[in-house]
Design a protein around this motif. Structure first.
Motif, PDB file in Angstrom:
ATOM      1  N   GLY A 257      48.528  55.013  53.305  1.00 20.27           N
ATOM      2  CA  GLY A 257      47.346  54.173  53.109  1.00 20.27           C
ATOM      3  C   GLY A 257      47.725  52.771  52.671  1.00 20.27           C
ATOM      4  N   ILE A 258      48.724  52.668  51.784  1.00 19.15           N
ATOM      5  CA  ILE A 258      49.188  51.357  51.342  1.00 19.15           C
ATOM      6  C   ILE A 258      49.775  50.571  52.511  1.00 19.15           C
ATOM      7  N   THR A 259      50.560  51.251  53.347  1.00 22.14           N
ATOM      8  CA  THR A 259      51.179  50.573  54.492  1.00 22.14           C
ATOM      9  C   THR A 259      50.127  50.064  55.471  1.00 22.14           C
ATOM     10  N   VAL A 260      49.119  50.880  55.744  1.00 19.22           N
ATOM     11  CA  VAL A 260      48.046  50.460  56.652  1.00 19.22           C
ATOM     12  C   VAL A 260      47.281  49.282  56.060  1.00 19.22           C
ATOM     13  N   ALA A 261      47.022  49.336  54.752  1.00 19.78           N
ATOM     14  CA  ALA A 261      46.330  48.232  54.090  1.00 19.78           C
ATOM     15  C   ALA A 261      47.148  46.944  54.162  1.00 19.78           C
ATOM     16  N   LEU A 262      48.463  47.081  53.983  1.00 18.11           N
ATOM     17  CA  LEU A 262      49.329  45.906  54.090  1.00 18.11           C
ATOM     18  C   LEU A 262      49.291  45.322  55.501  1.00 18.11           C
ATOM     19  N   GLY A 263      49.257  46.213  56.508  1.00 18.91           N
ATOM     20  CA  GLY A 263      49.148  45.736  57.882  1.00 18.91           C
ATOM     21  C   GLY A 263      47.882  44.923  58.093  1.00 18.91           C
ATOM     22  N   PHE A 264      46.787  45.383  57.505  1.00 15.14           N
ATOM     23  CA  PHE A 264      45.520  44.658  57.624  1.00 15.14           C
ATOM     24  C   PHE A 264      45.592  43.320  56.894  1.00 15.14           C
ATOM     25  N   ILE A 265      46.150  43.332  55.682  1.00 18.60           N
ATOM     26  CA  ILE A 265      46.239  42.100  54.884  1.00 18.60           C
ATOM     27  C   ILE A 265      47.145  41.079  55.555  1.00 18.60           C
ATOM     28  N   VAL A 266      48.286  41.534  56.065  1.00 21.67           N
ATOM     29  CA  VAL A 266      49.207  40.635  56.758  1.00 21.67           C
ATOM     30  C   VAL A 266      48.526  40.022  57.985  1.00 21.67           C
ATOM     31  N   GLY A 267      47.767  40.853  58.702  1.00 20.30           N
ATOM     32  CA  GLY A 267      47.046  40.344  59.870  1.00 20.30           C
ATOM     33  C   GLY A 267      46.060  39.262  59.493  1.00 20.30           C
ATOM     34  N   VAL A 268      45.303  39.495  58.431  1.00 18.31           N
ATOM     35  CA  VAL A 268      44.338  38.495  57.978  1.00 18.31           C
ATOM     36  C   VAL A 268      45.054  37.206  57.566  1.00 18.31           C
ATOM     37  N   ALA A 269      46.181  37.354  56.855  1.00 17.13           N
ATOM     38  CA  ALA A 269      46.906  36.181  56.368  1.00 17.13           C
ATOM     39  C   ALA A 269      47.482  35.358  57.522  1.00 17.13           C
ATOM     40  N   ILE A 270      48.190  36.034  58.450  1.00 17.09           N
ATOM     41  CA  ILE A 270      48.837  35.307  59.554  1.00 17.09           C
ATOM     42  C   ILE A 270      47.791  34.694  60.487  1.00 17.09           C
ATOM     43  N   VAL A 271      46.837  35.516  60.906  1.00 18.64           N
ATOM     44  CA  VAL A 271      45.839  35.036  61.864  1.00 18.64           C
ATOM     45  C   VAL A 271      44.940  33.996  61.213  1.00 18.64           C
ATOM     46  N   GLY A 272      44.551  34.243  59.953  1.00 23.12           N
ATOM     47  CA  GLY A 272      43.675  33.289  59.272  1.00 23.12           C
ATOM     48  C   GLY A 272      44.322  31.935  59.111  1.00 23.12           C
ATOM     49  N   LEU A 273      45.569  31.934  58.673  1.00 22.89           N
ATOM     50  CA  LEU A 273      46.270  30.673  58.474  1.00 22.89           C
ATOM     51  C   LEU A 273      46.479  29.943  59.800  1.00 22.89           C
ATOM     52  N   THR A 274      46.927  30.671  60.807  1.00 20.49           N
ATOM     53  CA  THR A 274      47.211  30.046  62.104  1.00 20.49           C
ATOM     54  C   THR A 274      45.927  29.544  62.766  1.00 20.49           C
ATOM     55  N   PHE A 275      44.866  30.335  62.664  1.00 21.70           N
ATOM     56  CA  PHE A 275      43.595  29.933  63.256  1.00 21.70           C
ATOM     57  C   PHE A 275      43.060  28.673  62.562  1.00 21.70           C
ATOM     58  N   SER A 276      43.207  28.639  61.246  1.00 17.53           N
ATOM     59  CA  SER A 276      42.737  27.461  60.507  1.00 17.53           C
ATOM     60  C   SER A 276      43.515  26.210  60.905  1.00 17.53           C
ATOM     61  N   LEU A 277      44.828  26.351  61.065  1.00 18.61           N
ATOM     62  CA  LEU A 277      45.650  25.217  61.503  1.00 18.61           C
ATOM     63  C   LEU A 277      45.262  24.773  62.911  1.00 18.61           C
ATOM     64  N   PHE A 278      44.983  25.752  63.768  1.00 23.53           N
ATOM     65  CA  PHE A 278      44.585  25.426  65.141  1.00 23.53           C
ATOM     66  C   PHE A 278      43.272  24.639  65.154  1.00 23.53           C
ATOM     67  N   ILE A 279      42.305  25.115  64.375  1.00 26.44           N
ATOM     68  CA  ILE A 279      41.012  24.433  64.319  1.00 26.44           C
ATOM     69  C   ILE A 279      41.175  23.028  63.736  1.00 26.44           C
ATOM     70  N   ARG A 280      41.993  22.921  62.678  1.00 29.29           N
ATOM     71  CA  ARG A 280      42.184  21.613  62.054  1.00 29.29           C
ATOM     72  C   ARG A 280      42.818  20.621  63.027  1.00 29.29           C
ATOM     73  N   ASP A 281      43.806  21.095  63.794  1.00 32.61           N
ATOM     74  CA  ASP A 281      44.473  20.209  64.750  1.00 32.61           C
ATOM     75  C   ASP A 281      43.560  19.822  65.912  1.00 32.61           C
ATOM     76  N   ASN A 282      42.539  20.627  66.165  1.00 32.80           N
ATOM     77  CA  ASN A 282      41.650  20.354  67.294  1.00 32.80           C
ATOM     78  C   ASN A 282      40.256  19.914  66.847  1.00 32.80           C
ATOM     79  N   ILE A 283      40.148  19.483  65.600  1.00 33.19           N
ATOM     80  CA  ILE A 283      38.829  19.143  65.073  1.00 33.19           C
ATOM     81  C   ILE A 283      38.209  17.966  65.826  1.00 33.19           C
ATOM     82  N   LYS A 284      39.050  17.004  66.276  1.00 35.02           N
ATOM     83  CA  LYS A 284      38.514  15.857  67.022  1.00 35.02           C
ATOM     84  C   LYS A 284      37.995  16.273  68.385  1.00 35.02           C
ATOM     85  N   GLN A 285      38.670  17.252  69.006  1.00 33.32           N
ATOM     86  CA  GLN A 285      38.200  17.730  70.309  1.00 33.32           C
ATOM     87  C   GLN A 285      36.833  18.404  70.171  1.00 33.32           C
ATOM     88  N   PHE A 286      36.678  19.189  69.102  1.00 27.65           N
ATOM     89  CA  PHE A 286      35.373  19.811  68.874  1.00 27.65           C
ATOM     90  C   PHE A 286      34.331  18.740  68.561  1.00 27.65           C
TER      91      PHE A 286
END
Length: 377
Positions: A257-286
């Motif tokens: 259960g701990i390992t599965v939870a870590l997988g979820f947390i890591v996913g949120v951290a990596i995807v959240g950070l990368t998605f935020s950077l992507f949006i920030r870099d493309n804010i002028k296009q939006f």
């Protein structure tokens, strides 16, 4: 607009692959760990699954699983045979012993004694040899997992073992579901097993019962309990108890259960950070899109399409990675018979959806707040 959103996403290859990696890694970790967890739990019922012909298992009231059982007096067999609705009932012994190989190595094994006449209690299939070999003196059949552990890279047929100061000759290999601990298993006749297992007053571990009407096995088990005072369970009930015993008495659910939870947390951290950077870099296009009249509703659809593309590719790679892992280790006795239950990919898909919805929503907030005039700054 959806095509523009996808081009914006794939145009930044570094962040695109980072998003895909985050989802793929989370999917792989969640799917793989849940698959191993479920298959290990089912090993708790392996002793029941290996005896497919028994409709009801009869045991002492304090017995819990095939490996945690209290021996009964031999008279229990006659009591069970006298219950109406019982087509046949045979003795079954399961005990632990120590075996010494010809090289002098000591190995703990499980000795299973099956009915002398019918051989009920043996696994259904054989890898090598025939069940008839048990009619020969001092014969035992070893399970295929035990073969790889005790005789790696060679055939055990004809090998002599010293089993509690008694001679045993391996004359067959059974295709059996491994136990939770992957213990080496030796099958022999019930009468022979009594010689291999240290003597106690009571030796009978279980009575295996075949019902006259298998569809009424539950009613028969209740009747056996009422008339004999022993504990009787259907095949499905006893298998379920074996799984429940592992859940209650090991740390496996917490660890996985701990390992599965870590997988979820890591996913949120990596995807959240990368998605935020992507949006920030493309804010002028939006902002430019808003300036030409694109509504917030269409912006939401664009971000959803980007998240959907990343999720689809990452999820597919993660599931394929799990399948590849299971296939790569299928020859290892530890992973024998492992499979991916259909519910697990659905659970992983739900986890990926939550990760993308959460990270997408967090990243989308800054886009919706962007003023069209930001493009001119």
């Amino acid at each position: 607009m959806i095509w523009i959103a996808i081009r914006m996403l794939t145009g930044d290859a570094q962040k695109f692959f980072g998003l895909v990696f985050g989802i793929a890694f989370s999917t792989l970790l969640i799917t793989q760990q849940l698959t191993i967890f479920i298959n290990l739990l089912e090993r708790g019922a392996s002793g029941v699954y290996n005896v497919s012909s028994a409709d009801v298992w009869v045991m002492d009231p304090v017995s819990r699983t095939t490996d945690v059982a209290y021996a009964m007096p031999s008279t229990a067999l006659d009591k069970v045979r006298g219950v109406p609705g019982v087509e046949w009932a045979v003795p079954h012994i399961r005990a632990q012993a120590s075996v010494r190989t010809k090289d002098g190595d000591l190995e703990g094994v499980a000795v299973i004694g099956v009915d002398d006449a019918t051989l009920i209690g043996l696994p259904k299939n054989m890898v090598e040899g025939s069940v008839d070999v048990l009619s020969q003196p001092d014969s035992v059949i070893i399970d295929d997992v035990g073969t790889t552990r005790m005789f790696p890279g060679q055939s055990p047929i004809g090998e002599r073992l010293e089993l509690n100061d008694q001679r045993a000759v391996i004359r067959g290999i059974a295709d059996a579901i491994p136990s939770f601990t992957s213990t080496v298993v030796l099958y022999t006749k019930y009468s022979q097993a009594l010689n291999y297992v240290p003597g106690t007053r009571n030796r009978l571990s279980f009575v295996l019962v075949g019902a006259e009407n298998p569809a009424e096995a539950k009613a028969l088990s209740e009747k056996i309990e009422e008339e004999t005072g022993l504990k009787a369970q259907t095949r499905e009930e006893f298998a379920r108890d074996g799984v429940q015993f592992i859940i209650e008495n090991t740390g496996i659910p917490l660890n996985f259960g701990i390992t599965v939870a870590l997988g979820f947390i890591v996913g949120v951290a990596i995807v959240g950070l990368t998605f935020s950077l992507f949006i920030r870099d493309n804010i002028k296009q939006f902002g430019a899109l808003k300036a030409i009249g694109v509504t917030n509703g269409k912006i939401r659809k664009m971000v959803a399409a980007q998240a959907g593309l990343v999720g689809l590719i990452g999820y597919g790679l993660g599931v394929l990675g799990t399948v590849g892992f299971i296939q790569a280790f299928s020859s290892d006795p530890t992973f024998k018979g492992f499979y991916i239950p259909w519910q697990i990919p659905l659970i992983s898909a739900a986890a990926v959806t939550i990760i993308l919805a959460l990270t997408g929503w967090l990243a989308l907030r800054s886009v919706l707040k962007t003023e069209p005039a930001a493009v001119f700054r």
